[in-house]
Design a protein around this motif. Structure first.
Motif, PDB file in Angstrom:
ATOM      1  N   PHE A  35       1.138  -1.227   0.195  1.00  0.00           N
ATOM      2  CA  PHE A  35       0.418   0.423   0.020  1.00  0.00           C
ATOM      3  C   PHE A  35       1.072   1.394   0.075  1.00  0.00           C
ATOM      4  N   LYS A  37       0.332   5.297   1.009  1.00  0.00           N
ATOM      5  CA  LYS A  37      -0.455   5.743   2.727  1.00  0.00           C
ATOM      6  C   LYS A  37      -0.290   7.206   1.377  1.00  0.00           C
ATOM      7  N   ARG A  40      -4.788  11.473   3.452  1.00  0.00           N
ATOM      8  CA  ARG A  40      -5.979  11.712   4.781  1.00  0.00           C
ATOM      9  C   ARG A  40      -5.504  10.937   5.404  1.00  0.00           C
ATOM     10  N   GLY A  41      -4.436   9.414   4.980  1.00  0.00           N
ATOM     11  CA  GLY A  41      -4.140   8.726   6.335  1.00  0.00           C
ATOM     12  C   GLY A  41      -4.722   7.510   5.688  1.00  0.00           C
ATOM     13  N   SER A  42      -5.006   7.462   4.713  1.00  0.00           N
ATOM     14  CA  SER A  42      -5.427   5.649   4.176  1.00  0.00           C
ATOM     15  C   SER A  42      -4.783   5.140   3.381  1.00  0.00           C
ATOM     16  N   LEU A  43      -4.993   4.111   2.998  1.00  0.00           N
ATOM     17  CA  LEU A  43      -4.033   3.620   1.874  1.00  0.00           C
ATOM     18  C   LEU A  43      -4.545   3.113   1.010  1.00  0.00           C
TER      19      LEU A  43
ATOM     20  N   PHE B  88      -6.249   7.007  14.483  1.00  0.00           N
ATOM     21  CA  PHE B  88      -6.758   6.869  13.122  1.00  0.00           C
ATOM     22  C   PHE B  88      -7.297   5.712  13.433  1.00  0.00           C
ATOM     23  N   LEU B  90      -9.538   3.064  10.418  1.00  0.00           N
ATOM     24  CA  LEU B  90      -9.637   2.346   9.229  1.00  0.00           C
ATOM     25  C   LEU B  90     -10.709   1.472   9.009  1.00  0.00           C
ATOM     26  N   GLY B 101     -11.651   2.034   3.489  1.00  0.00           N
ATOM     27  CA  GLY B 101     -11.903   3.339   3.765  1.00  0.00           C
ATOM     28  C   GLY B 101     -11.021   4.402   3.619  1.00  0.00           C
TER      29      GLY B 101
END
Lengths: 110, 109
Positions: A35, A37, A40-43, B88, B90, B101
């Motif tokens: 992945f 990042k 926003r910090g999502s993957l 955080f 997820l 998400g």
């Protein structure tokens, strides 16, 4: 518990060069995901491998379950490749429990 | 195409207050669903997973609970937040490969 050792923790590249990230596993894993990042910090999904190699543009990944490692190769690095990359592996014991590496912070400079 | 939504985007809550985070997946029937958490500077770790409606398994004990009231919905909650819950969160779904998400950033003060 299952361990995923990711290296290097940080990597600096000049534009146009390449390198590899590596994850070693303490036990046999069924599959690996790579992945990146996002802001926003999502993957963002890069690769999913149960064996062999996959290539997508300037990225290529390999997974060897028997030797317990996976790699992510970046070639011709561009400034926009800068970011944090993670590997995650699943042992496949009944459900998809992903164990994550600690990440590699990649900085590509001109 | 499958879409995964999480709400809220961010939350600032007081210690001891309740929490409910939501996740919905559209475009995929009966996926496996997961909650993950990452403390600031920490490694992403799986908290819960669900294979079917009404069934949730805990992976890590953090004084949180999860429920799956519908096939496409996964809820993370607690009645009393701790400072250590900050981080955080997820949500993810899978059939094989896992997809994540956008996440919820939680600050507990």
């Amino acid at each position: 518990g299952d361990q995923v050792e990711q290296s290097p923790s940080a990597l600096s590249l000049h534009e146009g060069t390449g390198s590899a990230l590596r994850c070693n596993f303490t036990t046999t894993m069924r599959a690996v995901q790579w992945f990146r990042k996002n802001s926003r910090g999502s993957l963002i999904n890069l690769f999913y491998l149960a064996s062999g190699t996959k290539e997508n543009g300037r990225l290529k990944s390999a997974f060897d379950s028997k030797e317990r490692y996976s790699t992510l190769h970046i070639r011709d690095a561009q400034l926009e490749d800068s970011g944090t990359y993670f590997c995650a592996a699943e042992r496949g014991s009944g459900y998809n429990k992903l164990t994550f590496g600690k990440g590699t912070v990649l900085l590509v400079s001109p | 195409a499958q879409t995964i939504h999480q709400w809220p985007v961010a939350e600032i809550k007081a210690v001891g207050s309740p929490l409910s985070l939501g996740c919905t997946i559209k475009g995929k029937s009966s996926p496996n669903l997961y909650w993950y958490w990452q403390a600031t500077g920490g490694t992403l770790q799986q908290l819960f997973y669900s294979i079917t409606v009404g069934q949730v398994e805990s992976v890590v004990q953090l004084n949180l609970s999860a429920s799956r009231p519908k096939d496409d919905q996964f809820i993370l909650s607690t009645e009393k937040l701790l400072l250590s819950h900050s981080g955080f969160y997820l949500c993810a779904w899978s059939l094989d490969e896992q997809y994540f998400g956008p996440g919820t950033r939680l600050t507990v003060l």
